[in-house]
Motif scaffolding. Structure first.
Motif, PDB file in Angstrom:
ATOM      1  N   THR A  50       3.184  17.913  72.192  1.00  0.00           N
ATOM      2  CA  THR A  50       4.326  17.270  72.816  1.00  0.00           C
ATOM      3  C   THR A  50       5.396  18.306  73.114  1.00  0.00           C
ATOM      4  O   THR A  50       5.404  19.396  72.529  1.00  0.00           O
ATOM      5  CB  THR A  50       4.930  16.174  71.926  1.00  0.00           C
ATOM      6  N   ILE A  51       6.304  17.937  74.013  1.00  0.00           N
ATOM      7  CA  ILE A  51       7.403  18.822  74.377  1.00  0.00           C
ATOM      8  C   ILE A  51       8.617  17.969  74.700  1.00  0.00           C
ATOM      9  O   ILE A  51       8.507  16.958  75.401  1.00  0.00           O
ATOM     10  CB  ILE A  51       7.017  19.743  75.565  1.00  0.00           C
ATOM     11  N   THR A  52       9.768  18.366  74.163  1.00  0.00           N
ATOM     12  CA  THR A  52      11.002  17.627  74.431  1.00  0.00           C
ATOM     13  C   THR A  52      11.606  18.083  75.754  1.00  0.00           C
ATOM     14  O   THR A  52      11.175  19.080  76.334  1.00  0.00           O
ATOM     15  CB  THR A  52      12.014  17.857  73.314  1.00  0.00           C
ATOM     16  N   THR A  68      -1.497  25.392  75.606  1.00  0.00           N
ATOM     17  CA  THR A  68      -0.067  25.588  75.825  1.00  0.00           C
ATOM     18  C   THR A  68       0.483  24.417  76.630  1.00  0.00           C
ATOM     19  O   THR A  68      -0.036  24.099  77.707  1.00  0.00           O
ATOM     20  CB  THR A  68       0.203  26.895  76.583  1.00  0.00           C
ATOM     21  N   ILE A  69       1.516  23.795  76.096  1.00  0.00           N
ATOM     22  CA  ILE A  69       2.163  22.688  76.809  1.00  0.00           C
ATOM     23  C   ILE A  69       3.447  23.207  77.445  1.00  0.00           C
ATOM     24  O   ILE A  69       4.160  24.033  76.864  1.00  0.00           O
ATOM     25  CB  ILE A  69       2.442  21.498  75.870  1.00  0.00           C
ATOM     26  N   SER A  70       3.732  22.726  78.644  1.00  0.00           N
ATOM     27  CA  SER A  70       4.968  23.093  79.331  1.00  0.00           C
ATOM     28  C   SER A  70       5.386  21.921  80.213  1.00  0.00           C
ATOM     29  O   SER A  70       4.611  20.977  80.411  1.00  0.00           O
ATOM     30  CB  SER A  70       4.772  24.354  80.174  1.00  0.00           C
ATOM     31  N   LEU A  80      -0.692  20.914  80.558  1.00  0.00           N
ATOM     32  CA  LEU A  80      -1.400  21.363  79.365  1.00  0.00           C
ATOM     33  C   LEU A  80      -2.428  22.394  79.804  1.00  0.00           C
ATOM     34  O   LEU A  80      -3.408  22.058  80.465  1.00  0.00           O
ATOM     35  CB  LEU A  80      -2.089  20.207  78.643  1.00  0.00           C
ATOM     36  N   ARG A  81      -2.164  23.642  79.453  1.00  0.00           N
ATOM     37  CA  ARG A  81      -3.116  24.700  79.736  1.00  0.00           C
ATOM     38  C   ARG A  81      -4.042  24.818  78.548  1.00  0.00           C
ATOM     39  O   ARG A  81      -3.596  25.058  77.426  1.00  0.00           O
ATOM     40  CB  ARG A  81      -2.387  26.020  79.959  1.00  0.00           C
ATOM     41  N   MET A  82      -5.332  24.650  78.785  1.00  0.00           N
ATOM     42  CA  MET A  82      -6.319  24.669  77.709  1.00  0.00           C
ATOM     43  C   MET A  82      -7.233  25.875  77.891  1.00  0.00           C
ATOM     44  O   MET A  82      -7.977  25.940  78.880  1.00  0.00           O
ATOM     45  CB  MET A  82      -7.129  23.364  77.720  1.00  0.00           C
TER      46      MET A  82
END
Length: 120
Positions: A50-52, A68-70, A80-82
């Motif tokens: 999750t990301i705020t 990596t979430i952005s 979501l980079r997987m």
């Protein structure tokens, strides 16, 4: 009401990469947290990351260092980079957001899900 539209799922080989995107649209005052959950066959839905709105992230231990979430707040879109995908990453991935309506009330919303399949 918020609509979440996911894209980017599909088939990848173990060790490969995929990028998921999810765009929020509709009538809302603001989008707070956004993120991704996943559900594998026969298992419960689990948090991926999750990301705020301020950029603070949280991720499951199983994906730390690989995913990596952005987000792009201007586009109300979360990514979501997987990388280094494993067969155990195979699941339906659901986009999530928490949005504040103009009334001030906050609601959780979910996308319809996108399949990610990792072949070993």
């Amino acid at each position: 009401q918020v609509q979440l539209v996911e894209s980017g799922g599909g088939l990848a080989q173990a060790g490969g990469s995929l990028m998921l995107s999810c765009a929020a649209s509709g009538s809302f005052f603001s989008i707070n947290a956004m993120g991704w959950y996943r559900q594998a066959p026969g298992k419960q839905r689990e948090l991926v990351a999750t990301i705020t709105s301020g950029g603070t992230t949280n991720a499951a231990d199983s994906v730390k260092g690989r995913f990596t979430i952005s987000r792009d707040n201007a586009k109300n879109t979360v990514y979501l980079r997987m990388n280094s995908l494993k067969s155990e990453d195979t699941a339906v991935y659901y986009c999530y957001c928490n949005a504040r309506r103009y009334s001030g009330v906050q609601y959780d919303y979910w996308g319809q899900g996108t399949q990610v399949t990792v072949s070993s």
